[in-house]
Design a protein around this motif. Structure first.
Motif, PDB file in Angstrom:
ATOM      1  N   LYS A  13       0.816  -1.221   0.000  1.00 59.93           N
ATOM      2  CA  LYS A  13       0.000   0.000   0.000  1.00 59.93           C
ATOM      3  C   LYS A  13       0.850   1.272   0.000  1.00 59.93           C
ATOM      4  CE  LYS A  13      -2.124   1.545   3.669  1.00 59.93           C
ATOM      5  NZ  LYS A  13      -3.068   1.842   4.765  1.00 59.93           N
ATOM      6  N   PRO A  14       1.866   1.402   0.866  1.00 64.62           N
ATOM      7  CA  PRO A  14       2.629   2.658   0.844  1.00 64.62           C
ATOM      8  C   PRO A  14       3.337   2.907  -0.482  1.00 64.62           C
ATOM      9  CG  PRO A  14       3.647   1.055   2.332  1.00 64.62           C
ATOM     10  CD  PRO A  14       2.298   0.541   1.982  1.00 64.62           C
ATOM     11  N   MET A  15       3.851   1.831  -1.113  1.00 66.96           N
ATOM     12  CA  MET A  15       4.524   1.994  -2.398  1.00 66.96           C
ATOM     13  C   MET A  15       3.510   2.248  -3.510  1.00 66.96           C
ATOM     14  SD  MET A  15       7.645   2.037  -1.736  1.00 66.96           S
ATOM     15  CE  MET A  15       8.188   2.123  -3.434  1.00 66.96           C
ATOM     16  N   ALA A  16       2.311   1.663  -3.401  1.00 63.53           N
ATOM     17  CA  ALA A  16       1.271   1.909  -4.405  1.00 63.53           C
ATOM     18  C   ALA A  16       0.903   3.383  -4.437  1.00 63.53           C
ATOM     19  CB  ALA A  16       0.037   1.058  -4.114  1.00 63.53           C
ATOM     20  N   LYS A  17       0.793   4.001  -3.266  1.00 64.34           N
ATOM     21  CA  LYS A  17       0.467   5.423  -3.205  1.00 64.34           C
ATOM     22  C   LYS A  17       1.581   6.255  -3.833  1.00 64.34           C
ATOM     23  CE  LYS A  17      -0.348   5.355   1.265  1.00 64.34           C
ATOM     24  NZ  LYS A  17      -0.757   5.783   2.632  1.00 64.34           N
ATOM     25  N   ARG A  18       2.813   5.925  -3.522  1.00 60.90           N
ATOM     26  CA  ARG A  18       3.942   6.683  -4.070  1.00 60.90           C
ATOM     27  C   ARG A  18       4.044   6.508  -5.577  1.00 60.90           C
ATOM     28  NH1 ARG A  18       9.223   5.192  -0.804  1.00 60.90           N
ATOM     29  NH2 ARG A  18      10.110   6.582  -2.378  1.00 60.90           N
ATOM     30  N   LEU A  19       3.907   5.262  -6.038  1.00 55.94           N
ATOM     31  CA  LEU A  19       4.000   5.003  -7.477  1.00 55.94           C
ATOM     32  C   LEU A  19       2.881   5.686  -8.248  1.00 55.94           C
ATOM     33  CD1 LEU A  19       5.054   1.257  -7.837  1.00 55.94           C
ATOM     34  CD2 LEU A  19       6.192   3.208  -8.881  1.00 55.94           C
ATOM     35  N   ALA A  20       1.667   5.594  -7.742  1.00 50.41           N
ATOM     36  CA  ALA A  20       0.532   6.205  -8.441  1.00 50.41           C
ATOM     37  C   ALA A  20       0.752   7.703  -8.610  1.00 50.41           C
ATOM     38  CB  ALA A  20      -0.760   5.937  -7.683  1.00 50.41           C
TER      39      ALA A  20
ATOM     40  N   ASP B  44      -9.774  -3.445   0.694  1.00 50.22           N
ATOM     41  CA  ASP B  44     -10.278  -2.399   1.581  1.00 50.22           C
ATOM     42  C   ASP B  44      -9.364  -1.181   1.617  1.00 50.22           C
ATOM     43  OD1 ASP B  44      -8.486  -4.256   2.837  1.00 50.22           O
ATOM     44  OD2 ASP B  44      -8.949  -3.366   4.777  1.00 50.22           O
ATOM     45  N   GLU B  45      -8.147  -1.311   1.071  1.00 47.84           N
ATOM     46  CA  GLU B  45      -7.199  -0.196   1.028  1.00 47.84           C
ATOM     47  C   GLU B  45      -7.247   0.567  -0.296  1.00 47.84           C
ATOM     48  OE1 GLU B  45      -5.769   0.636   3.632  1.00 47.84           O
ATOM     49  OE2 GLU B  45      -5.593  -1.133   4.897  1.00 47.84           O
ATOM     50  N   LEU B  46      -8.066   0.123  -1.238  1.00 49.82           N
ATOM     51  CA  LEU B  46      -8.107   0.772  -2.551  1.00 49.82           C
ATOM     52  C   LEU B  46      -8.530   2.232  -2.450  1.00 49.82           C
ATOM     53  CD1 LEU B  46      -9.639  -2.076  -4.741  1.00 49.82           C
ATOM     54  CD2 LEU B  46      -7.363  -1.063  -5.021  1.00 49.82           C
ATOM     55  N   GLY B  47      -9.400   2.537  -1.526  1.00 47.13           N
ATOM     56  CA  GLY B  47      -9.825   3.925  -1.359  1.00 47.13           C
ATOM     57  C   GLY B  47      -8.676   4.835  -0.973  1.00 47.13           C
ATOM     58  N   ASP B  48      -7.779   4.327  -0.139  1.00 44.42           N
ATOM     59  CA  ASP B  48      -6.610   5.115   0.261  1.00 44.42           C
ATOM     60  C   ASP B  48      -5.695   5.362  -0.934  1.00 44.42           C
ATOM     61  OD1 ASP B  48      -4.897   6.499   1.908  1.00 44.42           O
ATOM     62  OD2 ASP B  48      -4.023   4.729   2.848  1.00 44.42           O
ATOM     63  N   VAL B  49      -5.504   4.335  -1.774  1.00 43.91           N
ATOM     64  CA  VAL B  49      -4.689   4.503  -2.980  1.00 43.91           C
ATOM     65  C   VAL B  49      -5.364   5.491  -3.934  1.00 43.91           C
ATOM     66  CG1 VAL B  49      -3.694   3.336  -4.988  1.00 43.91           C
ATOM     67  CG2 VAL B  49      -3.715   2.183  -2.764  1.00 43.91           C
ATOM     68  N   ALA B  50      -6.671   5.336  -4.123  1.00 38.00           N
ATOM     69  CA  ALA B  50      -7.404   6.205  -5.044  1.00 38.00           C
ATOM     70  C   ALA B  50      -7.332   7.664  -4.622  1.00 38.00           C
ATOM     71  CB  ALA B  50      -8.857   5.749  -5.138  1.00 38.00           C
TER      72      ALA B  50
ATOM     73  N   GLU C  87     -18.186  -5.885  -3.088  1.00 38.36           N
ATOM     74  CA  GLU C  87     -17.555  -4.990  -2.120  1.00 38.36           C
ATOM     75  C   GLU C  87     -16.835  -3.829  -2.800  1.00 38.36           C
ATOM     76  OE1 GLU C  87     -15.124  -7.204   0.554  1.00 38.36           O
ATOM     77  OE2 GLU C  87     -16.733  -8.574   1.125  1.00 38.36           O
ATOM     78  N   VAL C  88     -16.143  -4.088  -3.923  1.00 45.97           N
ATOM     79  CA  VAL C  88     -15.433  -2.980  -4.572  1.00 45.97           C
ATOM     80  C   VAL C  88     -16.411  -2.051  -5.282  1.00 45.97           C
ATOM     81  CG1 VAL C  88     -13.273  -4.285  -4.816  1.00 45.97           C
ATOM     82  CG2 VAL C  88     -14.880  -4.243  -6.719  1.00 45.97           C
ATOM     83  N   PHE C  89     -17.538  -2.573  -5.751  1.00 52.54           N
ATOM     84  CA  PHE C  89     -18.550  -1.686  -6.330  1.00 52.54           C
ATOM     85  C   PHE C  89     -19.101  -0.749  -5.259  1.00 52.54           C
ATOM     86  CE2 PHE C  89     -19.624  -5.247  -9.548  1.00 52.54           C
ATOM     87  CZ  PHE C  89     -18.642  -4.791 -10.411  1.00 52.54           C
ATOM     88  N   GLU C  90     -19.420  -1.306  -4.119  1.00 50.77           N
ATOM     89  CA  GLU C  90     -20.008  -0.494  -3.052  1.00 50.77           C
ATOM     90  C   GLU C  90     -19.009   0.502  -2.485  1.00 50.77           C
ATOM     91  OE1 GLU C  90     -21.473  -3.466  -0.396  1.00 50.77           O
ATOM     92  OE2 GLU C  90     -23.301  -3.816  -1.572  1.00 50.77           O
ATOM     93  N   ASP C  91     -17.715   0.150  -2.516  1.00 47.75           N
ATOM     94  CA  ASP C  91     -16.678   1.053  -2.014  1.00 47.75           C
ATOM     95  C   ASP C  91     -16.489   2.255  -2.927  1.00 47.75           C
ATOM     96  OD1 ASP C  91     -13.363   1.439  -2.397  1.00 47.75           O
ATOM     97  OD2 ASP C  91     -14.108   1.581  -0.340  1.00 47.75           O
ATOM     98  N   GLY C  92     -16.624   2.055  -4.236  1.00 43.25           N
ATOM     99  CA  GLY C  92     -16.555   3.158  -5.189  1.00 43.25           C
ATOM    100  C   GLY C  92     -15.165   3.575  -5.623  1.00 43.25           C
TER     101      GLY C  92
END
Length: 384
Positions: free
Chosen positions: A192-199, A220-226, A247-252
């Protein structure tokens, strides 16, 4: 109603498993039930499902077969069972289309498009020479590409690793310009921390999407990356049913879903997943680094899904060292890509003719493909 009287399974190179189902009146349907690197396991699951629930039954009631295979064993879901169901489901739809002399998409409501855009892989598992390969693929007519973002990454990696990933995408963007789309696959290799930096770092070069930025068990961490990027987020190749996607549809947080027609329950289930996605304004781009039956199944669902965005296909992919998609087709022109698109097949069933003699010949080869096990410098297992 003609009943199912026989089935055969063929493990063929480079890493595929084909299923042949035959009815009492001689119709033959084909499916591709496989988990890459687990073909022996899925083969056993297909045999169990066929012998327990399908053989000797009428071929026509596909939904009932699907529900019986999914719910009849009490324990359900997961890659092996859902891939076994997927291949059987594909073959049943192929049979139904041949029974009515119609392509599967006609039986699912008819076409929403005449053709679907496809993308081409570049750069391999350890991405390299991407700019040169990108030029070649664009010169060959592709208008969309996909590449891996990185090799294995530490949970928190150094700035040089991030710069190298950015430089690769920058080189591709400079090589092909702004009118070519470039998807970037994180492949679940990235914490997750590297995904945020890379994105954030990749964003100036405008990738078409970032794929599987975190492992599905961390959806459940996709929202943080997005929250750290405007790049569309794609995921779904390791999700196996509409309940996984719910679950990912409802998370948005997800913009593009990528169910695999050979892993996520086949045509029956992925059509339902696509319709769910449409209700959440989410596009579908089916995962398919597999063989011709899987690709044909994907295109049938793409044809009748208004929210289909683009189709992955495995022609010349880095895994296909011994055999390629069209080698198993009597008429390879059905997958003739033009201007970055493939036409929707009009033939009955899945719209392809399998070269059965070639399948039988290739099934004599020793096929035992497994994914690599990567390790970090300290000897611990890394995500591939």
């Amino acid at each position: 109603m003609s009943e199912i009287v026989d089935y055969e399974l063929f493990e063929v190179p480079p890493r595929w498993l084909f299923l042949r189902i035959e009815t009492a009146d001689g119709l033959v349907g084909w499916g591709e039930p496989v988990v890459e690197g687990r073909s022996h396991t899925v083969k056993a699951a297909v045999e169990d499902l066929m012998e327990t629930h399908v053989l000797g039954e009428p071929a026509a009631p596909i939904e009932d077969h699907w529900q019986t295979m999914y719910r009849g064993g009490f324990y359900r879901g997961g890659p092996v069972l859902m891939s076994a169901i997927a291949g059987i489901d594909q073959a049943l739809w192929d049979l139904k289309g041949k029974r009515f002399d119609a392509p599967v998409h006609e039986l699912l409501g008819g076409r929403a498009r005449d053709r679907i855009r496809v993308y081409q892989w570049i750069g391999g598992d350890r991405p390299s020479a991407v700019a040169e390969e990108a030029r070649k693929r664009v010169d060959a007519g592709f208008t969309a590409l996909k590449m891996n973002a990185t090799e294995e990454l530490e949970r928190v990696d150094d700035p040089a690793t991030v710069r190298q990933a950015v430089e690769r995408l920058k080189e591709v963007r400079e090589a092909v310009g702004e009118e070519v789309d470039v998807g970037v696959d994180f492949h679940g290799r990235v914490s997750k921390p590297m995904a945020k930096r890379l994105a954030a770092a990749l964003e100036p070069h405008e990738p078409m999407f970032i794929e599987e930025p975190v492992l599905p068990e961390h959806n459940d961490e996709l929202g943080d990356v997005a929250a750290h990027t405007t790049i569309p987020i794609a995921t779904g190749e390791r999700m196996f049913s509409r309940w996984d996607f719910k679950e990912v549809f409802e998370d948005g947080s997800v913009d593009v879903i990528q169910p695999d027609l050979s892993h996520a329950g086949g045509i029956t289930e992925v059509k339902k997943i696509a319709s769910m996605a449409e209700a959440y304004d989410v596009a579908i781009a089916p995962h398919c680094p597999l063989g011709p039956i899987a690709l044909a199944s994907c295109i049938q669902v793409d044809a009748c899904s208004p929210n289909a965005l683009i189709q992955e296909q495995s022609m010349n992919i880095h895994y296909n060292e011994t055999s390629d998609v069209v080698d198993y087709l009597a008429d390879p022109d059905v997958f003739d890509y033009e201007d970055g698109y493939v036409d929707i097949p009009e033939g009955p069933g899945l719209g392809i003719d399998i070269d059965e003699a070639f399948v039988r010949e290739q099934a004599e080869e020793d096929v035992d493909w497994h994914g690599p096990v990567w390790r970090h410098d300290d000897g611990s297992v890394a995500e591939w």
